[in-house]
Motif scaffolding. Structure first.
Motif, PDB file in Angstrom:
ATOM      1  N   GLY A  87       0.840  -1.185   0.000  1.00  0.00           N
ATOM      2  CA  GLY A  87       0.000   0.000   0.000  1.00  0.00           C
ATOM      3  C   GLY A  87       0.873   1.231   0.000  1.00  0.00           C
ATOM      4  O   GLY A  87       2.107   1.149  -0.052  1.00  0.00           O
ATOM      5  N   SER A  88       0.270   2.391   0.094  1.00  0.00           N
ATOM      6  CA  SER A  88       1.039   3.636   0.101  1.00  0.00           C
ATOM      7  C   SER A  88       1.722   3.864   1.444  1.00  0.00           C
ATOM      8  O   SER A  88       2.643   4.666   1.543  1.00  0.00           O
ATOM      9  N   THR A  89       1.282   3.165   2.488  1.00  0.00           N
ATOM     10  CA  THR A  89       1.933   3.228   3.800  1.00  0.00           C
ATOM     11  C   THR A  89       2.050   1.811   4.347  1.00  0.00           C
ATOM     12  O   THR A  89       1.411   0.883   3.839  1.00  0.00           O
ATOM     13  N   SER A  90       2.837   1.656   5.405  1.00  0.00           N
ATOM     14  CA  SER A  90       2.969   0.320   5.993  1.00  0.00           C
ATOM     15  C   SER A  90       1.636  -0.166   6.563  1.00  0.00           C
ATOM     16  O   SER A  90       1.361  -1.363   6.583  1.00  0.00           O
ATOM     17  N   GLU A  91       0.793   0.770   6.997  1.00  0.00           N
ATOM     18  CA  GLU A  91      -0.516   0.383   7.540  1.00  0.00           C
ATOM     19  C   GLU A  91      -1.458  -0.147   6.462  1.00  0.00           C
ATOM     20  O   GLU A  91      -2.392  -0.880   6.763  1.00  0.00           O
ATOM     21  N   THR A  92      -1.254   0.263   5.215  1.00  0.00           N
ATOM     22  CA  THR A  92      -2.147  -0.186   4.151  1.00  0.00           C
ATOM     23  C   THR A  92      -1.587  -1.366   3.364  1.00  0.00           C
ATOM     24  O   THR A  92      -2.234  -1.856   2.450  1.00  0.00           O
ATOM     25  N   THR A  93      -0.386  -1.826   3.724  1.00  0.00           N
ATOM     26  CA  THR A  93       0.161  -3.013   3.085  1.00  0.00           C
ATOM     27  C   THR A  93      -0.587  -4.234   3.603  1.00  0.00           C
ATOM     28  O   THR A  93      -0.817  -4.369   4.804  1.00  0.00           O
ATOM     29  N   LEU A  94      -1.001  -5.101   2.687  1.00  0.00           N
ATOM     30  CA  LEU A  94      -1.757  -6.299   3.043  1.00  0.00           C
ATOM     31  C   LEU A  94      -0.867  -7.525   2.927  1.00  0.00           C
ATOM     32  O   LEU A  94      -0.204  -7.730   1.908  1.00  0.00           O
ATOM     33  N   ALA A  95      -0.864  -8.345   3.954  1.00  0.00           N
ATOM     34  CA  ALA A  95      -0.032  -9.554   3.981  1.00  0.00           C
ATOM     35  C   ALA A  95      -0.641 -10.637   3.094  1.00  0.00           C
ATOM     36  O   ALA A  95      -1.856 -10.666   2.850  1.00  0.00           O
ATOM     37  N   ALA A  96       0.205 -11.537   2.626  1.00  0.00           N
ATOM     38  CA  ALA A  96      -0.279 -12.736   1.936  1.00  0.00           C
ATOM     39  C   ALA A  96      -1.230 -13.465   2.877  1.00  0.00           C
ATOM     40  O   ALA A  96      -1.085 -13.384   4.102  1.00  0.00           O
ATOM     41  N   SER A  97      -2.191 -14.143   2.343  1.00  0.00           N
ATOM     42  CA  SER A  97      -3.222 -14.895   3.073  1.00  0.00           C
ATOM     43  C   SER A  97      -4.314 -14.012   3.665  1.00  0.00           C
ATOM     44  O   SER A  97      -5.185 -14.507   4.371  1.00  0.00           O
ATOM     45  N   THR A  98      -4.290 -12.703   3.379  1.00  0.00           N
ATOM     46  CA  THR A  98      -5.353 -11.809   3.844  1.00  0.00           C
ATOM     47  C   THR A  98      -6.572 -11.974   2.946  1.00  0.00           C
ATOM     48  O   THR A  98      -6.451 -11.979   1.722  1.00  0.00           O
TER      49      THR A  98
END
Length: 119
Positions: free
Chosen positions: A51-62
């Motif tokens: 994502g544009s920030t670490s908070e909006t990055t989605l992990a695999a298996s989400t």
């Protein structure tokens, strides 16, 4: 009542229909299909989606709601003397998530591995 993982219940009927429809987009001249979007549905990410920030990055298996997105490219590496033009030479298929600039879990199919050939 089952949970609404897609977020569709809060939308108007017209907006819900748009999210559940298969839609196509074309070039400005209307001659070339550029993108296809499938209906919104739940998917599980195979790979991390930045994502544009670490908070909006989605992990695999989400588990997320997304639309299948296929984009088309034309005439890549077309020889100047080719008898034909306007042919699809690659496609990229992935999961389109609202709010993300790039698709998740993309796979590219090119003229070398999908049988597209100029003659």
């Amino acid at each position: 009542m089952p949970s609404d993982t897609t977020g569709l219940r809060s939308l108007s009927t017209a907006d819900r229909a748009e999210q559940l429809a298969t839609t196509s987009e074309y070039s400005a001249d209307g001659e070339r299909l550029t993108d296809d979007f499938g209906p919104l549905h739940e998917v599980t990410l195979a790979k991390e989606l930045k994502g544009s920030t670490s908070e909006t990055t989605l992990a695999a298996s989400t588990a997320v709601t997304a639309r299948e997105h296929k984009s088309y490219a034309y005439d890549e590496n077309r020889p100047a003397d080719a008898a034909v033009s306007g042919l699809v030479t690659s496609t990229v298929t992935g999961a389109s998530l609202a709010g993300y600039a790039t698709d998740a879990d993309t796979a590219k199919c090119t003229n070398k591995n999908c049988g597209f050939r100029f003659k």
